[in-house]
Write an enzyme that holds these catalytic residues in place. Structure first.
Site, PDB file in Angstrom:
ATOM      1  N   SER A 130     -55.731  -0.210  35.679  1.00  0.00           N
ATOM      2  CA  SER A 130     -56.684  -0.288  36.782  1.00  0.00           C
ATOM      3  C   SER A 130     -58.050  -0.707  36.250  1.00  0.00           C
ATOM      4  O   SER A 130     -58.379  -0.440  35.078  1.00  0.00           O
ATOM      5  CB  SER A 130     -56.809   1.077  37.479  1.00  0.00           C
ATOM      6  OG  SER A 130     -57.896   1.090  38.384  1.00  0.00           O
ATOM      7  N   TYR A 144     -58.746  10.062  36.036  1.00  0.00           N
ATOM      8  CA  TYR A 144     -57.959   8.862  36.328  1.00  0.00           C
ATOM      9  C   TYR A 144     -58.325   7.745  35.361  1.00  0.00           C
ATOM     10  O   TYR A 144     -57.443   7.055  34.831  1.00  0.00           O
ATOM     11  CB  TYR A 144     -58.211   8.435  37.769  1.00  0.00           C
ATOM     12  CG  TYR A 144     -57.361   7.283  38.249  1.00  0.00           C
ATOM     13  CD1 TYR A 144     -55.997   7.444  38.463  1.00  0.00           C
ATOM     14  CD2 TYR A 144     -57.930   6.039  38.523  1.00  0.00           C
ATOM     15  CE1 TYR A 144     -55.219   6.400  38.923  1.00  0.00           C
ATOM     16  CE2 TYR A 144     -57.160   4.987  38.989  1.00  0.00           C
ATOM     17  CZ  TYR A 144     -55.802   5.167  39.196  1.00  0.00           C
ATOM     18  OH  TYR A 144     -55.034   4.122  39.654  1.00  0.00           O
TER      19      TYR A 144
END
Length: 241
Positions: A130, A144
């Site tokens: 990501s 995350y």
């Protein structure tokens, strides 16, 4: 395509789009999902995809045995499973950090390690990372970002280690892609935040799961035969802003 591909997290979002595209291209697609609803939706779109329901990280051994029952060889694996918890660093809860680490990183490590013997003639592995590995302007989630950064490190290490087996390893870094995971961000209450985010995207819009699936499919294909150890942004240019 004529390849046998495992898509972990292949029943929703980017994983579903990848499973469907690979299926349309003639690959034998073996995919896993967490929820029966998403699995049933995917099977309605293509009954040819072999889908199994597993709850990672708890069902890793069951997943491994299931894959070995379905095929004796693999040409590629896509790791598109993932969860996210958004919480400021100061109040980040241990169980949420542990859950993200085990699902986003550790499960991929263990699955690839134990299925490596199924790569009989080389192949390709694609991890879905990501842009959050590099940019933290959106909803706070240092946990995350930690997991998605780890995927990039794992990509680099495995590209070197597995090259001797003719296995290529790459990761992709999607930006804002409209999926089940990001759907809340498209509610009207987030209009101003979303518009501000998209102003930093040179192409001025979010991406679609199919656009990401096309990049993944390319990396799995023989057309990408000299590409390994790369982490490729697919974010509409966000990383250049």
């Amino acid at each position: 395509m004529g390849k046998s591909i495992l898509v972990v997290g292949g029943s929703s979002g980017i994983g579903r789009a990848t499973s469907l595209l690979l299926d349309n291209l003639g690959a034998k697609v073996i995919a896993t999902g967490r929820t029966k609803k998403h699995i049933d939706e995917t099977l309605r779109l293509s009954a040819r995809i072999v889908l199994g329901q597993f709850n990672l990280p708890y069902d890793i051994n069951e997943l491994l045995n299931w894959v070995k029952e379905k095929t004796d060889s693999l040409n590629g694996i896509v790791f598109s499973q993932g969860v996210i918890f958004t919480e400021p660093f100061e109040t980040f809860r241990d169980h949420e950090l542990e859950s993200m680490w085990k699902i986003n990183v550790e499960s991929s490590f263990k699955i690839l390690r134990d299925l490596l013997p199924l790569f009989k003639n080389g192949g390709s592995v694609v991890f879905v990372s990501s842009i959050d590995a590099f940019f933290g302007e959106r909803e706070p989630s240092s946990g995350y970002a930690l997991t998605k950064s780890a995927i990039i490190g794992l990509t680099n290490a495995l590209a070197y280690e597995l090259g001797k087996y003719k296995i290529r390893v790459n990761s992709i870094l999607p930006g804002l892609i409209r999926t089940n995971m990001t759907e809340d961000f498209f509610k009207s209450e987030f209009d101003s935040v979303r518009e501000e985010f998209l102003r930093r995207v040179p192409l001025g819009r979010e991406g679609s799961p199919t656009e990401v699936a096309k990049l993944i499919t390319f990396l799995l294909s023989d057309d990408a035969s000299y590409i390994t150890g790369d982490s490729i942004f697919i974010d509409g240019g966000y990383h250049t802003a």
